[in-house]
Every structure is written in C-alpha cells, then in structure tokens.
Design an enzyme around this catalytic site. Structure first.
Site, PDB file in Angstrom:
ATOM      1  N   GLY A 139       0.827  -1.189   0.000  1.00 42.47           N
ATOM      2  CA  GLY A 139       0.000   0.000   0.000  1.00 42.47           C
ATOM      3  C   GLY A 139       0.868   1.248   0.000  1.00 42.47           C
ATOM      4  N   CYS A 140       0.332   2.355  -0.508  1.00 40.91           N
ATOM      5  CA  CYS A 140       1.156   3.565  -0.664  1.00 40.91           C
ATOM      6  C   CYS A 140       1.567   4.158   0.680  1.00 40.91           C
ATOM      7  CB  CYS A 140       0.431   4.585  -1.523  1.00 40.91           C
ATOM      8  SG  CYS A 140      -1.241   4.991  -0.974  1.00 40.91           S
ATOM      9  N   TYR A 141       0.599   4.371   1.585  1.00 40.77           N
ATOM     10  CA  TYR A 141       0.962   4.855   2.914  1.00 40.77           C
ATOM     11  C   TYR A 141       1.909   3.875   3.605  1.00 40.77           C
ATOM     12  CZ  TYR A 141      -2.473   8.687   3.428  1.00 40.77           C
ATOM     13  OH  TYR A 141      -3.185   9.862   3.326  1.00 40.77           O
TER      14      TYR A 141
END
Length: 338
Positions: free
Chosen positions: A145-147
């Site tokens: 995931g990006c975060y």
C-alpha cells in the site's frame, strides 16, 4: 518481442502510471490493457499523455484477455482481484497492486476491509530483510500500500534494531488526491480540495494492519490527511525510544545501515527534510530522522510519490525481480522538478 505483460485496470491513475513506466522499460511489451467502463476506447482518450499507446485500445477485463501474458499486473479496486485471479491459470505470474493478498491475518482483513479473506501472497517490499529473494522466487506477489511504504521504510529498521518501542507508534501522513483513485467523488472536486487540508479515516485506515505486519509494531495510531496536490505522500512517524538519551546520530546510523546500497531508499543529509515534490515521477523514498527535544521521541519523516514507489514503480521493481531482470530496469531514482 520482449516479455509480454498485461495490465488490468489500466484506465485508473495507478494503471496509467504503470503504462507510462512500461513504455520506457527495456524488456517489457504491453500486449493488453483492460478497463471495465472504458472498454473499446483508445488508451489516449483516457491518458492523453501516453502518446506511445495511440494504437492501443482498452479491452474488457477477463481472464481470457490476460492469461497469455508472461506477467499480469492487477491495478483493480480492493476486493476485485481475488475473483479474477481464481479464473487465471495457476502458472500465471501475477502482481496485484490492490490489497486482496497483502495480509496474513484473516481477522485483520475482515476488520479493516470486510468480506472473506482471499489468502496471502509474497509481500512486495524488496527493502525488507529477506523479501528480495522471496519476491524473486514467487509467481504471485502482493504490492504494498502507498501509505504503508512510507511508514514501513521509516519504522521497520528501528524496531528491528531495538532502538524504539514497538507499542507506541503514532503516524500523521498527508497524501495527494490520486491516492483516492479516479472515480468521481464530491470530496475530491478541485473546488473542495484546493486551499484545504482535511483528515479522513481517522483511527481506521486500511493500511494500518499492513504496517503492523511488516514493521513488528504492536500498536500504531494513524491520522491520514488529504492534501491539495495530485500526487505524493509525506509521513511523520514517531515512536518512543527504547532507552533514555538516544541521539539522532544513533537513529541515523540504523537507517544508514539498513539502506546502504539500496537504489530507491535514501537517507538525506542531516540538514535536509524530505519533500514530496522531490520524489515525483520517481521510485524513491526520502527519509530523515530527528529526536524531539522535549519528549525524546524518535521522529522519522518520509516522502514518496504515491503512484511511484507507492504503487506502479514498486510494481515494476517487483516484476523485475520476479522475472530475473535488473531490479532497477525501467525505473528512476530521480524526481521531476519543478
């Protein structure tokens, strides 16, 4: 002909960034780009910046369209990958940019996403100890995931080295609007976002269990913010030191040792803070460390492009490993400015 790749969900922001990176890759050739609502349209109708795909038309998303590719990228909404994967040949190499196969704990999936847990694939963050070899040996890889990338790269080495406690981690992170996808939403209209900063999914963001799983943290509180920019993530990760008197140079040394020689994770000089703009268009993460003068808490700031190292760039990096290519092929550590 190069290594054939197919992209499902190619009309979205992450899918479009995948196509852009694949166009410049020395070994990959895109043989199919699928899109549900945009099937039948030329790629350049949706992504006018991708002029090298002017003769490519989006097709409907089906296993039959994807199955013959040497590697399949899935850039689909969370929860949509599992049903499609079930229809693909078992020998297909698949890299999922969604969340469907990231989590090992079915209970965590149900708590944060809901519905049945589809299973667990190799986790696609090469910079974690042991993961590079695991990715290279896998036919099915779950992209991060990006975060999660911004937090895991900042925190995991510190917990592993025992310099911070695992049970008191606080994250405040701001993301650009592309992180919410391309679907029309009132809250993402330009008039709503411009000159504004707002929190969302406070205390319940779906990337938290992924962060816990990959860092070894036991508790983690996250406040995500929507920032008035198209792309980029800036995260501030704070943790309680495991001993009094911990100095910033000790923290920096842990990060330096963890990422020495890594092509895409960069500890900045001590007097320089990460900037999202410095990472745009790149596959890089920028890190900086500090120790709070008052509380003594360790503070790590990190910046990345949520569509780069947070999505499409990371996917290309993982695909390179899965296919025995140079890990950096088709990727740049350099951002685009201004």
């Amino acid at each position: 002909m190069g290594i054939s790749v197919a992209v499902a969900g190619a009309s979205g922001y992450a899918g479009g960034e995948l196509l852009r990176l694949l166009a410049g890759h020395p070994d990959f050739e895109v043989v199919a780009a699928t899109a549900h609502g945009n099937a039948g349209q030329p790629v350049t109708d949706i992504h006018p910046q991708l002029v090298s795909y002017r003769d490519l038309v989006f097709t409907g998303t089906s296993a039959a369209v994807l199955a013959d590719a040497d590697l399949i990228f899935l850039a689909l909404p969370h929860g949509a990958s599992a049903a499609l994967v079930a229809q693909l040949p078992s020998q297909s190499k698949v890299l999922d940019l969604g969340a469907d196969f990231r989590l090992a704990d079915a209970g965590a999936w149900q708590r944060y996403y809901g519905g049945a847990h589809a299973g667990t694939w190799t986790y696609g963050l090469p910079e974690l100890p042991g993961q590079r070899a695991a990715i290279a040996a896998s036919d099915r890889v779950a992209n991060t995931g990006c975060y999660a990338v911004s937090v895991i790269t900042a925190l995991a080495p510190l917990i592993a080295a025992g310099v911070v406690e695992a049970d008191d981690v606080v994250v405040v992170a701001a993301s650009g609007t592309s992180g919410a996808g391309r679907s029309a939403k009132l809250a993402l209209l330009g008039s709503e976002v411009m000159a504004d900063l707002s929190a969302y999914k406070v205390g319940a963001h779906q990337h938290v269990p992924e962060m816990l799983q990959a860092t070894g943290a036991r508790t983690l509180s996250m406040t995500p913010l929507l920032a008035p920019m198209a792309r980029g993530i800036l995260s501030t990760v704070t943790a309680r030191p495991s001993s009094t008197g911990l100095g910033v140079e000790q923290v920096r040394e842990v990060l330096r040792q963890a990422y020495d020689g890594e092509p895409f994770v960069h500890l900045l000089p001590a007097d320089r803070q990460p900037h999202t703009a410095a990472t745009l268009g790149s596959n890089s993460v920028q890190l900086q460390a500090a120790v709070d003068l008052d509380s003594g808490r360790v503070i790590i700031t990190s910046a990345l492009d949520n569509l780069g190292k947070g999505a499409a760039g990371q996917a290309i990096q993982n695909a390179n490993l899965m296919l025995g290519l140079d890990e950096t092929a088709g990727l740049s550590a350099n951002g685009v400015a201004p």
